[in-house]
Design a protein around this motif. Structure first.
Motif, PDB file in Angstrom:
ATOM      1  N   GLU A   1       0.855  22.483   5.763  1.00  0.00           N
ATOM      2  CA  GLU A   1       0.978  21.140   5.176  1.00  0.00           C
ATOM      3  C   GLU A   1       0.564  20.042   6.155  1.00  0.00           C
ATOM      4  O   GLU A   1       0.223  18.932   5.750  1.00  0.00           O
ATOM      5  CB  GLU A   1       2.412  20.895   4.710  1.00  0.00           C
ATOM      6  N   LYS A   2       0.633  20.334   7.457  1.00  0.00           N
ATOM      7  CA  LYS A   2       0.224  19.400   8.519  1.00  0.00           C
ATOM      8  C   LYS A   2       0.939  18.047   8.400  1.00  0.00           C
ATOM      9  O   LYS A   2       0.325  16.978   8.336  1.00  0.00           O
ATOM     10  CB  LYS A   2      -1.298  19.203   8.511  1.00  0.00           C
ATOM     11  N   PHE A   3       2.259  18.123   8.368  1.00  0.00           N
ATOM     12  CA  PHE A   3       3.056  16.901   8.294  1.00  0.00           C
ATOM     13  C   PHE A   3       2.963  16.113   9.594  1.00  0.00           C
ATOM     14  O   PHE A   3       2.918  16.675  10.687  1.00  0.00           O
ATOM     15  CB  PHE A   3       4.511  17.240   8.002  1.00  0.00           C
ATOM     16  N   ASP A   4       2.951  14.796   9.467  1.00  0.00           N
ATOM     17  CA  ASP A   4       2.961  13.917  10.642  1.00  0.00           C
ATOM     18  C   ASP A   4       4.376  13.732  11.180  1.00  0.00           C
ATOM     19  O   ASP A   4       4.565  13.545  12.388  1.00  0.00           O
ATOM     20  CB  ASP A   4       2.404  12.526  10.288  1.00  0.00           C
TER      21      ASP A   4
ATOM     22  N   ASP B   1       6.648  12.974  -3.873  1.00  0.00           N
ATOM     23  CA  ASP B   1       5.355  13.484  -4.339  1.00  0.00           C
ATOM     24  C   ASP B   1       5.318  15.002  -4.455  1.00  0.00           C
ATOM     25  O   ASP B   1       4.551  15.556  -5.241  1.00  0.00           O
ATOM     26  CB  ASP B   1       4.247  13.023  -3.385  1.00  0.00           C
ATOM     27  N   LYS B   2       6.122  15.673  -3.640  1.00  0.00           N
ATOM     28  CA  LYS B   2       6.107  17.145  -3.654  1.00  0.00           C
ATOM     29  C   LYS B   2       7.476  17.660  -3.247  1.00  0.00           C
ATOM     30  O   LYS B   2       8.130  17.089  -2.369  1.00  0.00           O
ATOM     31  CB  LYS B   2       5.040  17.689  -2.692  1.00  0.00           C
TER      32      LYS B   2
ATOM     33  N   ALA C   1       6.973  14.465   0.891  1.00  0.00           N
ATOM     34  CA  ALA C   1       7.478  15.742   0.387  1.00  0.00           C
ATOM     35  C   ALA C   1       8.947  15.878   0.769  1.00  0.00           C
ATOM     36  O   ALA C   1       9.427  15.238   1.708  1.00  0.00           O
ATOM     37  CB  ALA C   1       6.668  16.900   0.968  1.00  0.00           C
TER      38      ALA C   1
ATOM     39  N   ASN D   1       0.859   9.434   7.313  1.00  0.00           N
ATOM     40  CA  ASN D   1       0.213   9.718   6.032  1.00  0.00           C
ATOM     41  C   ASN D   1       0.807  10.917   5.307  1.00  0.00           C
ATOM     42  O   ASN D   1       0.539  11.109   4.119  1.00  0.00           O
ATOM     43  CB  ASN D   1      -1.284   9.964   6.260  1.00  0.00           C
ATOM     44  N   ASN D   2       1.589  11.723   6.011  1.00  0.00           N
ATOM     45  CA  ASN D   2       2.125  12.956   5.430  1.00  0.00           C
ATOM     46  C   ASN D   2       3.532  13.172   5.980  1.00  0.00           C
ATOM     47  O   ASN D   2       3.703  13.542   7.142  1.00  0.00           O
ATOM     48  CB  ASN D   2       1.205  14.122   5.794  1.00  0.00           C
TER      49      ASN D   2
ATOM     50  N   ALA E   1       1.271   7.028   2.105  1.00  0.00           N
ATOM     51  CA  ALA E   1       1.720   8.353   2.539  1.00  0.00           C
ATOM     52  C   ALA E   1       2.078   9.259   1.373  1.00  0.00           C
ATOM     53  O   ALA E   1       2.545   8.801   0.323  1.00  0.00           O
ATOM     54  CB  ALA E   1       2.914   8.215   3.476  1.00  0.00           C
ATOM     55  N   ARG E   2       1.872  10.553   1.577  1.00  0.00           N
ATOM     56  CA  ARG E   2       2.392  11.568   0.673  1.00  0.00           C
ATOM     57  C   ARG E   2       3.763  11.969   1.201  1.00  0.00           C
ATOM     58  O   ARG E   2       3.905  12.307   2.381  1.00  0.00           O
ATOM     59  CB  ARG E   2       1.474  12.785   0.634  1.00  0.00           C
TER      60      ARG E   2
END
Length: 335
Positions: free
Chosen positions: A80-83, A53-54, A35, A2-3, A32-33
């Motif tokens: 940011e807690k990226f997966d 997205d970022k 970045a 999701n990230n 998902a977002r």
């Protein structure tokens, strides 16, 4: 996932070549977002990629130069807690950043494989840069369906560009050719004489308006070409933003350029292009967008592999592509 974080490369053309990575991730994980961690000089290009997205800046020569500044960036990435992180850059520092940021999945190229959860073996053959970056996703089992580069225009830039062209005497229905004379190193640049002869022939044989874009540093070079050609042309070097330049390329009948960032920017927005290649290989850095493309390249021996001999004094590989070659290619786009 999701990230997702994509750790990008450093150069404008390569940033364009990385856009299929973002497109594939967005199509695979639509919720998902996504970045991107990138250096400042490619930020503006990626702002025109619709799948990002970022953007997170990694300014390794500026505000992230010292260890404590890198630690601040690491803490920011933690929040940011990226997966997952996909690393397109074979850099120990970037691998370490994602490792210390506690990103659970770290997939990609790296000098120190222990910093990655899924190290990807680099292909050492003559692989196009787009495919080289997409290999990171494929190595993780993600299927790639679209390998084309894509940037999108926005209405504000198109309107602003139209106004500048109108001021220069080009109406919205008028056809014109863009000749990009710039290059990030001189070895990939055609000579002033060749550009001038080309501009003179296009003006004489087709009567089409010629536009010279570029950065402020290219302006004097373009002026010398126009003067040598003895024609009336539109000089926009140093007068357009990146977004306006993208709009310019899209409006042009064809964009003629060496193997440089503008060639790939133009093709990524769907412009038709003619690429003049010399020291670099089309199969590695040829245009990969949605427009039509004609690449002119002649193997002369010293360019069987990409050549980075910046002290070359005769630039014979670029000289081997003649004005006649480009004019014949241009005729195909007039049909």
């Amino acid at each position: 996932m999701n990230n997702i974080l994509v750790v990008n490369i450093n150069w404008l053309g390569d940033a364009v070549f990385s856009t299929p990575v973002f497109k594939t991730l967005k199509k695979t994980y639509p919720q998902a977002r996504i970045a991107c961690l990138c250096v400042p000089r490619v930020k503006e290009v990626l702002q025109y990629c619709p799948y990002v997205d970022k953007i997170i800046i990694y300014d390794e020569r500026g505000r992230h130069r010292f260890p404590w500044q890198k630690w601040q960036l690491i803490q920011s990435l933690r929040r940011e807690k990226f997966d997952a992180a996909f690393l397109l850059h074979r850099s120990m520092t970037r691998s370490l950043l994602t490792f210390l940021a506690g990103i659970p999945l770290r997939i990609g190229y790296g000098k120190f494989k222990s910093l990655l959860t899924h190290p990807i073996v680099m292909d050492t053959g003559d692989v196009h840069r787009c495919d080289f970056y997409l290999r990171v996703l494929e190595g993780y089992g993600i299927k790639v369906q679209d390998r084309l580069c894509e940037l999108r225009l926005n209405l504000k830039d198109m309107q602003s560009l139209d106004a500048k062209l109108e001021k220069a005497g080009i109406s919205q229905t008028q056809r014109f050719v863009v000749i990009n004379t710039g290059g990030n190193w001189d070895l990939k640049r055609w000579s002033i004489d060749s550009f001038a002869q080309l501009a003179k022939r296009l003006d004489k044989e087709s009567g089409i308006t010629i536009v010279f874009p570029g950065a402020p540093k290219d302006r004097e070079y373009c002026q010398r070409i126009i003067q040598a050609a003895g024609i009336k042309a539109v000089l926009l070097a140093g007068e357009t933003s990146l977004g306006e330049s993208l709009a310019l390329y899209r409006r042009a009948l064809v964009v003629i350029s060496g193997d440089s960032g503008p060639l790939h920017l133009a093709h990524s927005v769907g412009a038709d292009v003619i690429g003049v290649f010399g020291p670099t290989r089309p199969e590695i850095t040829g245009p990969r967008g949605r427009g039509r493309a004609q690449v002119l390249f002649k193997e002369i021996g010293c360019n069987k592999a990409p050549c980075y001999h910046l002290a070359c004094t005769n630039n014979v590989c670029m000289q081997s592509v003649t004005v006649e070659d480009v004019c014949q290619a241009f005729k195909k786009f007039q049909a």
